[in-house]
Write a protein that holds these residues in place. Structure first.
Motif, PDB file in Angstrom:
ATOM      1  N   ILE A 112       0.834  -1.206   0.000  1.00 56.52           N
ATOM      2  CA  ILE A 112       0.000   0.000   0.000  1.00 56.52           C
ATOM      3  C   ILE A 112       0.870   1.258   0.000  1.00 56.52           C
ATOM      4  CG2 ILE A 112      -0.361   0.216   2.502  1.00 56.52           C
ATOM      5  CD1 ILE A 112      -3.097   0.623  -0.201  1.00 56.52           C
ATOM      6  N   SER A 113       1.999   1.216   0.707  1.00 54.93           N
ATOM      7  CA  SER A 113       2.913   2.357   0.698  1.00 54.93           C
ATOM      8  C   SER A 113       3.580   2.513  -0.669  1.00 54.93           C
ATOM      9  CB  SER A 113       3.977   2.203   1.790  1.00 54.93           C
ATOM     10  OG  SER A 113       3.384   2.311   3.059  1.00 54.93           O
ATOM     11  N   GLU A 114       3.946   1.402  -1.273  1.00 53.52           N
ATOM     12  CA  GLU A 114       4.525   1.456  -2.622  1.00 53.52           C
ATOM     13  C   GLU A 114       3.521   2.042  -3.610  1.00 53.52           C
ATOM     14  OE1 GLU A 114       5.563  -2.631  -3.220  1.00 53.52           O
ATOM     15  OE2 GLU A 114       7.356  -2.485  -1.987  1.00 53.52           O
ATOM     16  N   ALA A 115       2.249   1.679  -3.456  1.00 52.79           N
ATOM     17  CA  ALA A 115       1.203   2.226  -4.323  1.00 52.79           C
ATOM     18  C   ALA A 115       1.068   3.732  -4.118  1.00 52.79           C
ATOM     19  CB  ALA A 115      -0.133   1.524  -4.057  1.00 52.79           C
ATOM     20  N   ALA A 116       1.166   4.162  -2.868  1.00 49.07           N
ATOM     21  CA  ALA A 116       1.069   5.594  -2.556  1.00 49.07           C
ATOM     22  C   ALA A 116       2.211   6.370  -3.207  1.00 49.07           C
ATOM     23  CB  ALA A 116       1.080   5.800  -1.043  1.00 49.07           C
ATOM     24  N   ALA A 119       1.759   6.288  -7.162  1.00 53.56           N
ATOM     25  CA  ALA A 119       0.680   7.144  -7.688  1.00 53.56           C
ATOM     26  C   ALA A 119       0.982   8.623  -7.507  1.00 53.56           C
ATOM     27  CB  ALA A 119      -0.639   6.798  -7.013  1.00 53.56           C
ATOM     28  N   SER A 120       1.600   8.969  -6.380  1.00 54.96           N
ATOM     29  CA  SER A 120       1.833  10.379  -6.056  1.00 54.96           C
ATOM     30  C   SER A 120       3.188  10.889  -6.532  1.00 54.96           C
ATOM     31  CB  SER A 120       1.747  10.586  -4.549  1.00 54.96           C
ATOM     32  OG  SER A 120       2.826   9.922  -3.907  1.00 54.96           O
ATOM     33  N   ASP A 121       4.087   9.975  -6.795  1.00 54.87           N
ATOM     34  CA  ASP A 121       5.477  10.306  -7.118  1.00 54.87           C
ATOM     35  C   ASP A 121       6.114  11.093  -5.966  1.00 54.87           C
ATOM     36  OD1 ASP A 121       7.710  10.060  -8.746  1.00 54.87           O
ATOM     37  OD2 ASP A 121       7.362  11.973  -9.744  1.00 54.87           O
ATOM     38  N   ASP A 122       5.797  10.667  -4.726  1.00 51.90           N
ATOM     39  CA  ASP A 122       6.275  11.357  -3.528  1.00 51.90           C
ATOM     40  C   ASP A 122       6.755  10.322  -2.511  1.00 51.90           C
ATOM     41  OD1 ASP A 122       6.610  12.804  -1.160  1.00 51.90           O
ATOM     42  OD2 ASP A 122       4.848  14.052  -1.496  1.00 51.90           O
ATOM     43  N   GLU A 123       8.024  10.348  -2.194  1.00 52.45           N
ATOM     44  CA  GLU A 123       8.629   9.396  -1.261  1.00 52.45           C
ATOM     45  C   GLU A 123       8.173   9.590   0.187  1.00 52.45           C
ATOM     46  OE1 GLU A 123      10.630   6.696  -1.759  1.00 52.45           O
ATOM     47  OE2 GLU A 123      10.409   6.968  -3.919  1.00 52.45           O
ATOM     48  N   THR A 124       7.445  10.660   0.456  1.00 54.10           N
ATOM     49  CA  THR A 124       6.921  10.902   1.808  1.00 54.10           C
ATOM     50  C   THR A 124       6.112   9.705   2.295  1.00 54.10           C
ATOM     51  OG1 THR A 124       6.768  13.259   1.352  1.00 54.10           O
ATOM     52  CG2 THR A 124       5.441  12.448   3.182  1.00 54.10           C
ATOM     53  N   PHE A 125       5.480   9.007   1.373  1.00 57.31           N
ATOM     54  CA  PHE A 125       4.559   7.925   1.724  1.00 57.31           C
ATOM     55  C   PHE A 125       5.221   6.546   1.652  1.00 57.31           C
ATOM     56  CE2 PHE A 125       2.287  11.276  -0.745  1.00 57.31           C
ATOM     57  CZ  PHE A 125       1.859  11.985   0.371  1.00 57.31           C
ATOM     58  N   ALA A 126       6.552   6.500   1.732  1.00 60.83           N
ATOM     59  CA  ALA A 126       7.290   5.248   1.552  1.00 60.83           C
ATOM     60  C   ALA A 126       6.999   4.203   2.635  1.00 60.83           C
ATOM     61  CB  ALA A 126       8.788   5.524   1.497  1.00 60.83           C
ATOM     62  N   TRP A 127       6.544   4.622   3.788  1.00 60.82           N
ATOM     63  CA  TRP A 127       6.132   3.652   4.819  1.00 60.82           C
ATOM     64  C   TRP A 127       4.965   4.234   5.593  1.00 60.82           C
ATOM     65  CZ3 TRP A 127       7.099  -1.295   4.883  1.00 60.82           C
ATOM     66  CH2 TRP A 127       6.686  -2.048   5.988  1.00 60.82           C
ATOM     67  N   MET A 128       3.745   3.948   5.116  1.00 61.83           N
ATOM     68  CA  MET A 128       2.549   4.460   5.777  1.00 61.83           C
ATOM     69  C   MET A 128       2.337   3.718   7.100  1.00 61.83           C
ATOM     70  SD  MET A 128       0.023   4.798   2.451  1.00 61.83           S
ATOM     71  CE  MET A 128      -1.424   5.273   3.411  1.00 61.83           C
ATOM     72  N   PRO A 129       2.136   4.461   8.189  1.00 61.71           N
ATOM     73  CA  PRO A 129       1.832   3.788   9.452  1.00 61.71           C
ATOM     74  C   PRO A 129       0.426   3.188   9.426  1.00 61.71           C
ATOM     75  CG  PRO A 129       2.069   6.174   9.777  1.00 61.71           C
ATOM     76  CD  PRO A 129       2.265   5.896   8.326  1.00 61.71           C
ATOM     77  N   THR A 130       0.128   2.343  10.408  1.00 69.49           N
ATOM     78  CA  THR A 130      -1.198   1.733  10.466  1.00 69.49           C
ATOM     79  C   THR A 130      -2.278   2.807  10.541  1.00 69.49           C
ATOM     80  OG1 THR A 130      -0.933   1.478  12.862  1.00 69.49           O
ATOM     81  CG2 THR A 130      -0.458  -0.449  11.496  1.00 69.49           C
ATOM     82  N   ALA A 131      -3.352   2.572   9.815  1.00 75.25           N
ATOM     83  CA  ALA A 131      -4.541   3.428   9.734  1.00 75.25           C
ATOM     84  C   ALA A 131      -4.315   4.772   9.041  1.00 75.25           C
ATOM     85  CB  ALA A 131      -5.190   3.626  11.099  1.00 75.25           C
TER      86      ALA A 131
END
Length: 166
Positions: A112-116, A119-131
């Motif tokens: 899910i983080s890889e998808a983020a 799609a966004s082309d933004d590494e900020t979302f490289a490891w989304m925390p739970t929820a």
């Protein structure tokens, strides 16, 4: 334009020796998922459909989010979202009916983080925390067009921790 919400399932319990697929949410996870649903409702980001991995913790997250939204939004499960990589997640999204304008995907890391990021082309979302939930405005007419070739604009990135009262 389509609106895509990407969410990592809420915090799960490790108390019981269960197979990974069967792990439930813990108390913190149940609370966070509902809180995220309430926040989405309050801010007006309402999905037409919630599409979840069929893992117990993801399905429970979907139900709690819907409870927080206080709307009878349909929930569908898709076994392909369990342990899915970024490509499989986008394959599943591409199968969605185009009548759906806004879609909430609930899945697992790292996919899910890889998808983020993809799609966004933004590494900020490289490891989304739970929820955590990421909202994206996709410049597409059909879900079949979703992905790297169709850049998305970030609408918001919300973490349960950011909603805690200080």
């Amino acid at each position: 334009m389509k609106t895509l919400f990407l969410m990592r399932h809420a915090k799960s319990s490790w108390k019981e020796p269960l197979p990974d697929h069967e792990r439930p949410l813990n108390k913190r996870g149940r609370k966070a998922a509902k809180k995220m649903g309430k926040w989405l409702a309050k801010t007006g980001w309402i999905p037409d459909l919630i599409l979840s991995s069929d893992a117990r913790r993801a399905v429970e997250t979907a139900r709690r989010v819907r409870k927080g939204l206080q709307r009878d939004i349909p929930i569908r499960t898709n076994p392909s979202l369990y342990e899915a990589d970024v490509h499989r997640i986008f394959d599943v999204i591409a199968e969605m009916e185009d009548l759906i304008e806004s879609l909430l995907i609930i899945a697992h890391n790292p996919g899910i983080s890889e998808a983020a990021v993809w799609a966004s082309d933004d590494e900020t979302f490289a490891w989304m925390p739970t929820a955590a939930v990421l909202g994206l405005r996709c410049r597409i007419e059909s879900w079949k067009e979703v992905g790297k070739r169709s850049p998305a604009d970030t609408l918001f990135y919300c973490l349960p921790k950011s909603l805690e009262k200080k």
